[in-house]
Structure formats: C-alpha cells, structure tokens
Design an enzyme around this catalytic site. Sequence first.
Site, PDB file in Angstrom:
ATOM      1  N   LYS A   1       0.832  -1.197   0.000  1.00 48.59           N
ATOM      2  CA  LYS A   1       0.000   0.000   0.000  1.00 48.59           C
ATOM      3  C   LYS A   1       0.876   1.260   0.000  1.00 48.59           C
ATOM      4  O   LYS A   1       2.065   1.192   0.326  1.00 48.59           O
ATOM      5  CB  LYS A   1      -0.915  -0.021   1.229  1.00 48.59           C
TER       6      LYS A   1
ATOM      7  N   TYR B   1     -12.139  -3.304  -3.426  1.00 46.57           N
ATOM      8  CA  TYR B   1     -12.748  -3.271  -2.083  1.00 46.57           C
ATOM      9  C   TYR B   1     -14.274  -3.346  -2.130  1.00 46.57           C
ATOM     10  O   TYR B   1     -14.937  -2.909  -1.188  1.00 46.57           O
ATOM     11  CB  TYR B   1     -12.313  -2.003  -1.344  1.00 46.57           C
TER      12      TYR B   1
ATOM     13  N   ASN C   1      -1.809  -0.162   7.453  1.00 42.27           N
ATOM     14  CA  ASN C   1      -1.357  -1.520   7.732  1.00 42.27           C
ATOM     15  C   ASN C   1      -0.471  -2.110   6.641  1.00 42.27           C
ATOM     16  O   ASN C   1      -0.350  -3.313   6.498  1.00 42.27           O
ATOM     17  CB  ASN C   1      -2.527  -2.427   8.121  1.00 42.27           C
TER      18      ASN C   1
ATOM     19  N   HIS D   1      -1.815  -5.268   1.575  1.00 41.46           N
ATOM     20  CA  HIS D   1      -3.032  -6.057   1.428  1.00 41.46           C
ATOM     21  C   HIS D   1      -2.620  -7.496   1.165  1.00 41.46           C
ATOM     22  O   HIS D   1      -1.659  -7.744   0.436  1.00 41.46           O
ATOM     23  CB  HIS D   1      -3.869  -5.543   0.251  1.00 41.46           C
TER      24      HIS D   1
ATOM     25  N   GLU E   1      -9.072 -11.431  -6.926  1.00 35.27           N
ATOM     26  CA  GLU E   1      -8.130 -10.314  -6.836  1.00 35.27           C
ATOM     27  C   GLU E   1      -6.926 -10.497  -7.762  1.00 35.27           C
ATOM     28  O   GLU E   1      -6.489  -9.530  -8.396  1.00 35.27           O
ATOM     29  CB  GLU E   1      -7.672 -10.149  -5.388  1.00 35.27           C
TER      30      GLU E   1
END
Length: 152
Positions: free
Chosen positions: A11, A51, A125, A128, A139
């Site tokens: 990310k 998402y 975080n 992913h 995905e």
Amino acid sequence: MAVEQTLILIKPDGSHRRLTGLVIDRLDAAGLEMVGAKMVSVTEKLAREHYRALSDKPFFPNLIRYIRGEFHGFKDHRVLALAYRGENAIGKARAAAGATNPEHAAPGTIRGSFGRITTAGQFENVLHASSDEADAEREVRLWFKPDELLEG
Ligand code: DAT
Ligand code: MG
C-alpha cells in the site's frame, strides 16, 4: 495442502515508509514464490472494484483514498502488486501480514511491527493480502492479466 495463489499489494504507506523490501523478504522467508509483480497507478474504478465487499462500511471512502495514496497526500497512485504461489499461500501470507488492525497484530508480524493507526483513526497496515480462496482468485485476476503471471 493445496497449492494456492494470493495477491499482495504494497500500500502507499508501505512504499512511502520504505517497507517494500521488508515485505518481500518476509514473504520469501514464509516460503512463497513470487509469480507476478508490477507497479500499478490505481484508478478509482480499480480501487472500488478491489474493495467492493466493503462498499457499505463507514470507512469505505477513506479506504479508497488510502489505497490510491490520496489519504496521505501522495501525488501518484503507486501500488506494487505481487502475486505469490505456494502451498497454503493465502494463509501463510496472512500470517506474515498479521491482523488487520495494527494495534491487534501480533509482534513480529509485518503489521504488528510496522503498522500504525493515525490520529484520524485510519489504519496504516502496510499491505493487502487476500483473505480466502474466492477473494484471492478474484483479486489476482483483477490486478493481473493471465500472461503477466508465471505458469505453475
Ligand atoms: P484485511 O486488509 O486484513 O483483509 P479487511 O479486508 O477487513 O482487512 O479490510 C480492508 C482494509 O480496510 C483494511 O486493510 C483496513 C481497512 N479497515 C478494515 N476494517 C477497518 C475499520 N474497522 N476501521 C478502519 N479501517 C478499516
Ligand atoms: Mg481483506
């Protein structure tokens, strides 16, 4: 145990904080084999599709801004997309990543060591990692064309 494929995204907070190599190193150590890698400029459409299961959550708008780098004020939409293959690859990658909430992630996991929650309450975080077989398949297909993946 089944051989699986899983999607990892570094990310924008992860790349900005120079954690890309660390994530790759941890996934290497977990015994996973990289079968796809590319830098992606994340469009709003791709972010929303990625998402889509969370579209009714209150944090969804910030989540879209986050994965596109906008939340942190970055000018590009830089994400490193990685596909990994291996026995129990989905579970191994999730274990290396740690819990979604960095505050709850075990020490020594990527998120436990390097994730944080901003004063605005947004999770940072770092990466992913696909959560289950159905998500992983969807995905990997969303982020990679078939000819961008090494054959197994
Ligand atoms: P994960 O990334 O561990 O698969 P998820 O798919 O449930 O977790 O959520 C996707 C992202 O959404 C997650 O990485 C951070 C954000 N998020 C999840 N739950 C949240 C919450 N309660 N508050 C703020 N952000 C959240
Ligand atoms: Mg998830």
